[in-house]
Scaffold this active site. Structure first.
Site, PDB file in Angstrom:
ATOM      1  N   GLY A  99      29.856  40.277  47.962  1.00 35.10           N
ATOM      2  CA  GLY A  99      30.212  41.551  48.574  1.00 35.10           C
ATOM      3  C   GLY A  99      29.892  42.691  47.633  1.00 35.10           C
ATOM      4  O   GLY A  99      29.347  43.723  48.026  1.00 35.10           O
TER       5      GLY A  99
ATOM      6  N   MET B 230      29.637  43.505  42.967  1.00 35.03           N
ATOM      7  CA  MET B 230      29.689  42.946  41.618  1.00 35.03           C
ATOM      8  C   MET B 230      30.034  44.041  40.621  1.00 35.03           C
ATOM      9  O   MET B 230      29.426  45.095  40.608  1.00 35.03           O
ATOM     10  CB  MET B 230      28.326  42.303  41.282  1.00 35.03           C
ATOM     11  CG  MET B 230      28.247  41.752  39.867  1.00 35.03           C
ATOM     12  SD  MET B 230      29.442  40.422  39.558  1.00 35.03           S
ATOM     13  CE  MET B 230      29.749  40.684  37.815  1.00 35.03           C
ATOM     14  N   GLU B 231      31.012  43.710  39.768  1.00 35.37           N
ATOM     15  CA  GLU B 231      31.652  44.730  38.929  1.00 35.37           C
ATOM     16  C   GLU B 231      30.929  45.049  37.630  1.00 35.37           C
ATOM     17  O   GLU B 231      31.573  45.488  36.677  1.00 35.37           O
ATOM     18  CB  GLU B 231      33.069  44.258  38.593  1.00 35.37           C
ATOM     19  CG  GLU B 231      33.143  43.017  37.655  1.00 35.37           C
ATOM     20  CD  GLU B 231      33.263  41.695  38.378  1.00 35.37           C
ATOM     21  OE1 GLU B 231      32.926  41.650  39.577  1.00 35.37           O
ATOM     22  OE2 GLU B 231      33.687  40.708  37.763  1.00 35.37           O
ATOM     23  N   ASN B 232      29.622  44.847  37.550  1.00 27.97           N
ATOM     24  CA  ASN B 232      28.896  45.149  36.314  1.00 27.97           C
ATOM     25  C   ASN B 232      29.433  46.426  35.677  1.00 27.97           C
ATOM     26  O   ASN B 232      29.604  47.439  36.344  1.00 27.97           O
ATOM     27  CB  ASN B 232      27.408  45.344  36.610  1.00 27.97           C
ATOM     28  CG  ASN B 232      26.848  44.270  37.494  1.00 27.97           C
ATOM     29  OD1 ASN B 232      26.899  43.114  37.152  1.00 27.97           O
ATOM     30  ND2 ASN B 232      26.365  44.647  38.664  1.00 27.97           N
TER      31      ASN B 232
ATOM     32  N   HIS C 288      38.785  47.005  44.161  1.00 27.58           N
ATOM     33  CA  HIS C 288      38.686  45.689  43.519  1.00 27.58           C
ATOM     34  C   HIS C 288      37.703  45.747  42.345  1.00 27.58           C
ATOM     35  O   HIS C 288      38.012  45.304  41.234  1.00 27.58           O
ATOM     36  CB  HIS C 288      38.225  44.667  44.563  1.00 27.58           C
ATOM     37  CG  HIS C 288      38.033  43.277  44.041  1.00 27.58           C
ATOM     38  ND1 HIS C 288      38.942  42.266  44.259  1.00 27.58           N
ATOM     39  CD2 HIS C 288      37.033  42.723  43.306  1.00 27.58           C
ATOM     40  CE1 HIS C 288      38.507  41.156  43.685  1.00 27.58           C
ATOM     41  NE2 HIS C 288      37.337  41.403  43.097  1.00 27.58           N
ATOM     42  N   GLU C 289      36.534  46.306  42.583  1.00 28.24           N
ATOM     43  CA  GLU C 289      35.515  46.338  41.516  1.00 28.24           C
ATOM     44  C   GLU C 289      35.940  47.246  40.374  1.00 28.24           C
ATOM     45  O   GLU C 289      35.678  46.959  39.206  1.00 28.24           O
ATOM     46  CB  GLU C 289      34.162  46.787  42.082  1.00 28.24           C
ATOM     47  CG  GLU C 289      33.621  45.942  43.234  1.00 28.24           C
ATOM     48  CD  GLU C 289      33.636  44.457  42.961  1.00 28.24           C
ATOM     49  OE1 GLU C 289      33.479  44.044  41.800  1.00 28.24           O
ATOM     50  OE2 GLU C 289      33.841  43.683  43.925  1.00 28.24           O
TER      51      GLU C 289
ATOM     52  N   HIS D 296      38.320  45.560  38.124  1.00 26.46           N
ATOM     53  CA  HIS D 296      37.630  44.638  37.213  1.00 26.46           C
ATOM     54  C   HIS D 296      37.186  45.319  35.924  1.00 26.46           C
ATOM     55  O   HIS D 296      36.942  44.650  34.925  1.00 26.46           O
ATOM     56  CB  HIS D 296      36.366  44.094  37.877  1.00 26.46           C
ATOM     57  CG  HIS D 296      36.575  42.834  38.658  1.00 26.46           C
ATOM     58  ND1 HIS D 296      37.239  41.743  38.161  1.00 26.46           N
ATOM     59  CD2 HIS D 296      36.156  42.488  39.901  1.00 26.46           C
ATOM     60  CE1 HIS D 296      37.219  40.775  39.067  1.00 26.46           C
ATOM     61  NE2 HIS D 296      36.577  41.200  40.134  1.00 26.46           N
TER      62      HIS D 296
ATOM     63  N   GLU E 298      39.772  37.511  39.103  1.00 25.73           N
ATOM     64  CA  GLU E 298      39.744  37.762  40.545  1.00 25.73           C
ATOM     65  C   GLU E 298      41.134  37.970  41.132  1.00 25.73           C
ATOM     66  O   GLU E 298      41.324  38.769  42.036  1.00 25.73           O
ATOM     67  CB  GLU E 298      38.999  36.624  41.258  1.00 25.73           C
ATOM     68  CG  GLU E 298      37.555  36.446  40.793  1.00 25.73           C
ATOM     69  CD  GLU E 298      36.721  37.721  40.925  1.00 25.73           C
ATOM     70  OE1 GLU E 298      37.173  38.674  41.589  1.00 25.73           O
ATOM     71  OE2 GLU E 298      35.630  37.768  40.338  1.00 25.73           O
TER      72      GLU E 298
HETATM   73 ZN   LIG Z   1      36.063  40.298  41.869  1.00 26.53          ZN
END
Ligand SMILES: [Zn+2]
Length: 1255
Positions: free
Chosen positions: A633, A635-637, A669-670, A673, A692
């Site tokens: 969905g 990605m928290e780079n 959410h990201e 992170h 997570e």
């Molecule tokens: Zn996550």
């Protein structure tokens, strides 16, 4: 990372390939014309060749060889046996000269002939000789070869012997490429010559190796293509624009053929197209055939261009590989299409270590620790998709070692560029490498060193390499989209979590191997590049006009999986709302207006978390970008968050209410992170739930901050918590904390146990410690371990300390004692409350939906349970710290001083504990009475809890369905969304099981009886200005009512859809909230015309969320042939349905009562086609699970078992999914046997059977 949906299945399904664009495989007509010119020119040259010639060679690309005169002498006539000369077909011992076909001993010479006419080279067609001749018969021999018509070619070269060979069938040599389609690829070995050449539009890649070089390659028209020449002696290459020809040469001597435009290569081709190469030797050498296991091999397939077929097995799609011991480069070709080469896994060169059969430890040795990487990448996005790379990593030796091991996958190293030097002697000779090894199974590159590295000293490893922009949505990959004018545009984007950074550059690819990263990305000047850190400078790429290097600031210490790059032509919008972080959102130009919501929400959430954690965001900027093809969905780079488009973009008119909340959830959410995962990272993937679970729970706090009226914390219970309770009650569940090794295992634990159960037990901790104490412990944990790694025990320690300091945790209890019982054991307890006067006896037992009699798990499941309760006499639903702890050593405890038995008690206040509660019948009846008289006396979350527990306990056989159905009768008075969500997600199971049974009419009456008051209260008219939860209730009520054929709903839907058909351009006729229901209902009621209309609207929509809704609705048709066509389209390239959406389409058809058998037949008939389409069996397994979801008959179980049996040994990764489908079907059958009659009887006794007519 955010999964595409709750389930791992959905996540898998989205990891799919991107289709190859047509433009890659079409050759422009002008190209063919030019080739003809080359052929004609060749005929001229070949006549000269036959008697030897001098060729002037002028190459601007091969330094040191320009204006060189080379003597090309060919022994003429041809010969049967013997030496020299040309040898025709036969047996050929011949040296010198040309060697024919056969045995391959032959040395020199060059060509061979088909027609036996001798001459040195004979072009095939004309029979006039001269030049080179293509080989016909397949045993391959020497000489040069070239390819037959219409086929691509590939080549590669071998050791020691030089020359070139190519082959049609059997054996390879050099190859060259040809008309029609794809480019080929070539590559060259070390030390020895080779040749290659390339072709067509898209350019292949060629590359040459070090050393003695010689081979040559060259490239052709149009795009990409690369040629390059190596040092040393030999060969030459040259290039022509537009025309190509090829030549190559052996060391020192060889003939060469230069090529100028219009002059043609040396050897013509049959069809007048391909150029060819002719190797030449002086007297000796010549061509070498394949033989003896030394040779590299390549060979060609017929038919389509550029396919390579692996020699050995004769099967594969295109792998070519090199024998061991020599060297290795590997090339492999994409299936059937040609044009591009993909490096093989084992592309490192050197010896390939055979995989071991035993369990291997896939962890890196700990002797070396990386400190700083400099990574330079030049992705040829608009070319052949190759990546030219350079990496330099500074490391410290933590202990003496004589091998250097790091990760690598899908990368070809240039072994002679690999250097290892001590930091204190950078100009010295360095540490010699005695051998380069590659461990395919563990994806290790291993350099064996001449001398030991010294403990405590720092070293710098550097190397050049070639990578590849794959279409697998992992590593550094390519993605495509259509711009406003309908043109295909390409971008390059990375997705590394968990184990794919190694596909982009060699690295120590484990989360605890943190280091600084200094990134350089080369881009064409019309594009832009972004990475984790801000750009510090741009400068031209030397010698490549139109290319720029972007150099990015050095990062903070971080894990490899968080490194990110995007090279695109996207545009961005900026926000300075956060006073120290520049916030930017990016998307394709035509969608950028849909990024406004993310731009507004992102900085607000970021600031919220800075305050919540009391730790500022450490980077100066945060980019968020919406990617057209994305597997997860989001990605928290760190500093560069990547999203699937539907998870970041929002069109207020077309997306709908749930999309707004959904985007907020993903963004929060990201951003969560950035602290949980990025700042403090799990030591190993076993603890991924820390990432997570926290991002999910803390993200919900962020959503609650953005939408205070959305009841996000309550929705968490009916959504995440209750959803995962329903999964974690299966015997096949797994503990949150689970040992993992292989990348496949790592990928598997990105599931709802890690996300939702992780978040649920974190919420439980926050409640038993109290929120303030919990936050204090978190802040200490994050600031003490910043830029480092942690295990769950570290978190327990900081939370225990805070709990003891604040006295919210008993002094003799630690967080570890409690929480280990929740993270190391799978499942959860059901607490049974049995009252007797003012006493209650409480027991705990693992809650299992189905108790399998063959169960062998003898573990004694017990938990530390924070028990909370409230009573009718003194209802208090606000206090959530535990009233009593039930220890993991206790299976039974007593609670006294409860009110008298005429008043109810409720345990698990606000469902803050991760457990279910069952009561004695009297207490259940008191609760039912309360719900029916004044349900609002019970907290809304506990109403959701009572509904969910009752229906699940009934399904597990621990409570009668009579009681559970009686609990739900009060719903006709329920107006809150959260209890409805709990009820409907449970009642769905009953609906599914009954849908094909005689009792369905009665069940429909019951469901409509409780639903119609809700339907009437929300109304069919949607209003996007209503409170969010009002809109959600309407979506649910209408979806159910229409599905149950409630005529008011059906009529309204059909009429609204008709209005849209009358005004196709007006996209606001149907509210986005109701798009799925209205279109599904109207398509089900309609025919081909309705379906085609919706399909056209799907094709023309620019809004991802709307497209998804239409895709689902299109599966609602009741026309079998339309559904059949739709299924076919979903597994066909270029049908208009993206590969990532195929599962959505399939699921929609399979959920349709009319479509399910069709879908099941389709899987069985077309399983080969489906697995080929996705390149794996994983998707196939998911499809079986999807279609079997509602199976509940013995016949269906038998069909599943038969399917498994027929394909035993072929299913691979799909086997587990098929097993699970069989298990679920078995359970459904048992459920029908146990409860169907009971429920029908209850419906009858409560009068629902009579109400059928009424509805
Ligand atoms: Zn996550």
């Amino acid at each position: 990372m955010t999964g595409y949906s709750q389930s791992r299945e959905a996540l898998d399904m989205d990891v799919t390939k991107v289709g190859r664009p047509v433009s890659l495989v079409r050759k422009p007509a002008v190209y063919v014309q030019r080739r003809v010119a080359v052929l004609l020119a060749f005929l001229f040259v070949s006549a000269t060749l036959a008697t030897g010639l001098l060729v002037y060679f002028n190459s601007s690309q091969a330094e040191g060889t320009s204006k060189k005169t080379l003597d090309l002498t060919v022994s003429t006539p041809l010969q049967e046996t013997g030496v020299g000369g040309v040898v025709p077909q036969e047996t050929g011992v011949g040296g010198g000269g040309v060697v024919p076909q056969e045995t391959g001993v032959g040395g020199g010479g060059v060509v061979l002939q088909e027609t036996g006419v001798g001459a040195v080279v004979v072009p095939q067609d004309t029979g006039v000789g001269g030049g080179v001749v293509p080989q016909e018969t397949g045993v391959g021999g020497g000489g040069v070869v070239l390819q037959e018509t219409g086929v691509g070619g590939v080549v590669l070269q071998e050791t020691g012997v030089g020359g070139v060979v190519l082959q049609e069938t059997g054996v390879g040599g050099v190859v060259l490429q040809e008309t029609g389609v794809g480019g080929g690829v070539v590559l060259q070995e070390t030390g020895v010559g080779g040749v290659v050449l390339q072709e067509t539009g898209v350019g292949g890649v060629v590359l040459q190796e070090t050393g003695v070089g010689d081979g040559v390659v060259l490239q052709e028209t149009g795009v990409g293509g690369v040629v390059l020449q190596e040092t040393g002696v030999g060969g030459v290459v040259l290039q022509e624009t537009g025309v190509g020809g090829v030549v190559l040469q052996e060391t020192g001597v060889g003939g060469v053929v230069p090529q100028e435009t219009g002059v043609g290569g040396v050897v013509p081709q049959e069809t007048g197209v391909g150029g060819v190469v002719v190797p030449q030797e002086t007297g000796v050498g010549g061509v070498v055939p394949q033989e003896t296991g030394v040779g590299g091999v390549v060979l060609q397939e017929t038919g389509v261009g550029g396919v390579v077929v692996p020699q050995e097995t004769g099967v594969g799609d295109g792998v070519v590989l090199q024998e061991t011991g020599v060297g290795g480069v590997v090339v492999l070709q994409e299936k059937g299409v040609g044009g591009v080469v993909v490096p093989q896994e084992t592309g490192v060169g050197g010896v390939v270590v055979p995989p071991s059969r035993e369990e291997v430890n896939i962890r890196l040795p700990r002797a070396l620790k990386p400190l700083h990487y400099m990574v330079k990448l030049q992705p040829f996005i608009n070319g052949n998709f190759s990546i030219q790379g350079f990496v330099q990593v500074r490391m410290v030796a933590l202990q003496a070692t004589s091998n250097l091991t790091l990760h690598i996958a899908d990368i070809i190293t240039k072994n002679d560029t690999i250097k290892l030097v001590p930091v204190d002697d950078p100009e010295g000779p360095g540490i010699g490498i005695t051998q380069n090894l590659y461990d395919n199974e563990r994806q290790f590159y291993i350099a064996l060193l001449e001398t030991e590295l010294v403990e405590g000293k720092q070293y710098v490893l550097s190397m050049q390499f070639t990578g590849y922009l794959n279409d697998q949505l992992k590593g550094f990959y390519r993605s495509t989209y259509k711009d406003q004018d309908g043109n295909d545009r390409w971008i390059a984007v990375s997705q590394f979590e968990p184990t794919d950074a190694r596909r982009a550059f060699p690295c120590f690819d484990e989360p605890s191997m943190k280091a600084e990263f200094e990134i350089y990305l080369a881009r064409e000047s019309s594009m832009n590049a972004i990475s984790n850190m801000p750009k510090v400078e741009s400068f031209p790429v030397e010698g490549q006009e139109g290319w720029m290097w972007d150099h990015f600031n050095t990062s903070v210490p971080m894990s490899t999986y968080l490194v990110a790059f995007v090279v695109s032509d996207f545009v961005h919008m900026d926000s300075q709302d956060n006073d120290h972080v520049l916030f930017r959102v990016w998307s394709r130009e035509s969608a950028i207006d849909q990024a406004s919501y993310a731009l507004q929400t992102g900085p607000e959430v970021l600031t919220f978390f800075e305050n919540y954690f009391s730790i500022p965001f450490p980077l100066p900027k945060q980019d968020m970008i919406a990617i057209p093809d994305f597997s997860a969905g989001a990605m928290e780079n760190w500093g560069l968050i990547t999203y699937r488009e539907t998870d970041m973009l929002l069109n207020p008119v077309a997306s709908g209410a749930s999309s707004m909340e959904f985007v907020t959830v993903v963004v929060a959410h990201e951003l969560a992170h950035q602290w949980f995962g990025n700042l403090v990272t799990p030591k190993w993937w076993t603890d991924i739930w820390l990432n997570e679970g926290f991002a999910t729970y803390v993200g919900t706090l962020g959503v609650n901050h953005i939408g205070p009226t959305w009841q996000s914390m309550e929705q968490f219970v009916s959504g995440d918590l209750q959803d995962v309770l329903a999964l974690d009650c299966l015997q096949s569940s797994h503990p949150i904390s689970v040992p993992v090794g292989h990348p496949d295992e790592i990928n598997q634990i990105f599931d709802s146990i890690s996300y939702s159960k992780g978040a649920s037990i974190i919420r439980m901790m926050s409640n038993f410690l109290t929120e303030a104490t919990f936050r204090k412990g978190l802040t200490n944990y994050l600031s003490n371990l910043a830029y480092g790694n942690a295990e769950q025990d570290d978190l327990w320690q900081f939370l225990s300390e805070a709990g003891h300091e604040e006295a919210t945790l008993p002094a003799d209890l630690t967080v570890k004692m409690v929480m280990d019982t929740w993270t190391l054991q799978m499942g959860y307890p059901v607490v049974k409350v049995v009252r007797n006067g003012t006493l209650a006896t409480l027991t705990q037992e693992r809650f299992l939906l189905i108790k399998n009699e063959n169960w062998t798990d003898s573990h004694d499941y017990k938990w530390w349970i924070p028990l909370t309760y409230t009573t009718q006499e003194n209802p208090n639903f606000e206090s959530t710290p535990p009233d009593v702890w039930m220890k993991d050593s206790e299976s039974q405890i007593m609670i006294s001083s409860l009110p008298s038995q005429e008043h109810w008690v409720i345990f698990n206040v606000q469902e803050t504990g991760f457990y279910r509660v069952n009561y004695d019948d009297d207490n259940w009846n008191l609760l039912i009475k309360q719900l029916n008289t004044n349900h609002t006396l019970i907290h809304v979350v506990n109403r959701a809890q009572i509904i969910d527990d009752a229906l699940d306990l009934a399904q597990a056989g621990q409570l009668s369905y009579n009681t559970a159905l009686n609990v739900n009768v009060y719903l006709r008075n329920e107006t809150e969304y959260v209890p409805w969500e709990s009820a409907l997600s449970n009642l769905e199971y009953l609906e599914m099981m009954f849908t094909r049974s005689a009792g369905y009419g009665a069940l429909k009456s019951y469901l409509l009886a409780i639903l119609t008051p809700l339907y009437d209260s929300v109304g069919f008219e949607d209003n996007l200005n209503d409170p969010l939860l009002e809109q959600y209730k309407r979506v649910e009520a209408l979806s159910w009512a229409c599905n149950l054929d409630y005529q008011d709903c059906v009529h309204n839907s059909v009429s609204l859809f008709q209005q849209w058909m009358d005004n196709p351009a007006n996209r606001s006729i149907i509210s986005p909230n109701l798009m799925t229901t209205v279109c599904c209902t109207a398509i089900a009621a309609g025919g081909e015309e309705e379906w085609n209309f919706a399909w056209n609207q799907y094709l023309t929509s620019n809004v991802g969320a709307e497209k998804n809704k239409l895709l689902v609705a299109l599966g609602c048709s009741r026309e079998i042939w339309i559904l059949s066509r739709y299924l076919d389209m979903s597994f066909t390239e270029d049908s208009g349905i993206r590969k990532q959406d195929a599962h959505t389409v399939f699921g929609s058809v399979a959920r349709n009562d009319v479509g399910r058998d069709l879908a099941w037949n389709y899987v069985r008939e077309e399983w080969e086609k489906i697995s080929n389409y996705f390149g794996s069996f994983t998707t196939l397994g998911d499809l079986v699970k999807t279609v079997a979801y509602e199976f509940n008959t013995k016949q269906e179980k038998y069909e599943l078992e038969l399917f498994r049996e027929e394909h035993a040994g072929e299913l691979e990764t799909a086997k587990r999914a098929v097993d699970q489908a069989i298990e679920r079907t078995t359970n459904n059958i048992a459920w029908m046997e146990n409860y169907y009659d009971v429920i029908v009887l209850w419906l009858h006794d409560n009068g629902y059977h009579k109400m059928i007519k009424h509805f």
